[in-house]
Scaffold this active site. Structure first.
Site, PDB file in Angstrom:
ATOM      1  N   SER A  51     -10.940 -12.339 103.558  1.00 46.53           N
ATOM      2  CA  SER A  51     -11.458 -12.902 104.943  1.00 46.53           C
ATOM      3  C   SER A  51     -12.876 -13.118 104.689  1.00 46.53           C
ATOM      4  O   SER A  51     -12.940 -14.026 103.860  1.00 46.53           O
ATOM      5  CB  SER A  51     -11.130 -11.823 106.010  1.00 46.53           C
ATOM      6  OG  SER A  51     -11.158 -12.561 107.298  1.00 46.53           O
ATOM      7  N   HIS A  55      -2.526 -11.131 108.422  1.00 46.58           N
ATOM      8  CA  HIS A  55      -4.012 -11.266 108.048  1.00 46.58           C
ATOM      9  C   HIS A  55      -4.529  -9.940 107.273  1.00 46.58           C
ATOM     10  O   HIS A  55      -5.465  -9.980 106.618  1.00 46.58           O
ATOM     11  CB  HIS A  55      -5.000 -11.545 109.223  1.00 46.58           C
ATOM     12  CG  HIS A  55      -6.355 -11.806 108.652  1.00 46.58           C
ATOM     13  ND1 HIS A  55      -6.607 -13.106 107.860  1.00 46.58           N
ATOM     14  CD2 HIS A  55      -7.654 -11.438 108.775  1.00 46.58           C
ATOM     15  CE1 HIS A  55      -8.057 -13.475 107.563  1.00 46.58           C
ATOM     16  NE2 HIS A  55      -8.511 -12.227 107.988  1.00 46.58           N
TER      17      HIS A  55
END
Length: 257
Positions: free
Chosen positions: A31, A233
């Site tokens: 990320s 995620h």
């Protein structure tokens, strides 16, 4: 993340190479950890030669197709939220909270009737997945979230709204002083020449295929651009089958480099 990419990463990298005597190293980022890498190697392209391989998990550069409700909310109420932040000095979002740790241990354990509610809250933020080990939620939630700068999320919101990958927008007057132009310049991802492997989840609400593909198209040496079914995620970090579905592939790729 601009400062992390410009100052912190070069310090880490140069120190590691100095101590080990190696000429190159591996970089694995998740990320924002990928965003930091993109900042470094577009702003200081001489660092490209110091990487054997970069592995990006849920890579974040282009961001305009994100589906996370957090960014949509921040974009819709940007001015109001900024005024609130400045008035009450709320410059840290979701800091570590002992209260959350206690609540997670009480309500998210295997014996709690609210465990699926806890899982639902996680899914709202990062996407649904069958990879979540619900028994581990009291552990996960005692460590995350652990705080992030509001400026970071506002920068992401600016990227989302612009459809580009610009530096932070301070407003026209400050931009002129800082950048010498009214609008912030963009990060030039074409300067990234190090080998890059990108992995993204099919159920990731923050980082979606259209944005990953656009990011990949801008770089010169993308060796992998792989979609992982069912991953959200955070499954890159603690998914039940992450070793078989992801880590083994990464280790094999690292052996090649």
């Amino acid at each position: 993340f601009h400062d992390i990419g410009l100052y912190d990463l070069p310090a880490f990298i140069d120190y590691i190479l100095h101590v080990t005597g190696e000429e190159k190293l591996f970089y694995i980022g998740h990320s924002q950890g990928t965003t930091d890498f993109f900042v470094l190697n577009s702003e200081k392209p001489e660092y490209n030669k110091k990487f054997r391989l970069m592995v990006g998990l849920g890579p974040a550069a282009y961001f305009s197709n994100t589906k996370t409700p957090v960014i949509h909310f921040l974009a819709a109420y940007d001015n109001e939220i900024q005024a609130l932040v400045d008035r009450y000095l709320l410059y840290e979002i979701l800091p570590y909270s002992p209260l959350l740790t206690t609540a997670a241990q009480k309500f998210c354990n295997d014996n709690s009737p609210f465990q699926n509610v806890c899982a639902g809250i996680v899914y709202i933020g990062v996407g649904y997945s069958n990879q979540l080990n619900k028994s581990m939620m009291p552990v996960f939630l005692s460590n995350a979230p652990a705080g992030v700068s509001y400026k970071h999320w506002r920068h992401l919101t600016q990227i989302y709204l612009s459809g580009k990958v610009p530096m932070y927008d301070y407003g026209e007057k400050k931009n002129l002083r800082k950048y010498g132009q009214a609008n912030p310049p963009e990060y030039n991802l074409t300067k990234i020449t190090a080998p890059v492997a990108l992995y993204y989840g099919a159920n990731d609400l923050l980082i979606v295929q259209e944005d990953v593909d656009k990011t990949a198209s801008m770089m010169q040496n993308v060796v992998v651009n792989k979609r992982i079914p069912d991953f959200n995620h955070v499954d890159y970090l603690w998914g039940i089958d992450v070793v078989d579905l992801l880590f083994n592939d990464i280790l094999k790729l690292m052996e090649r480099y």
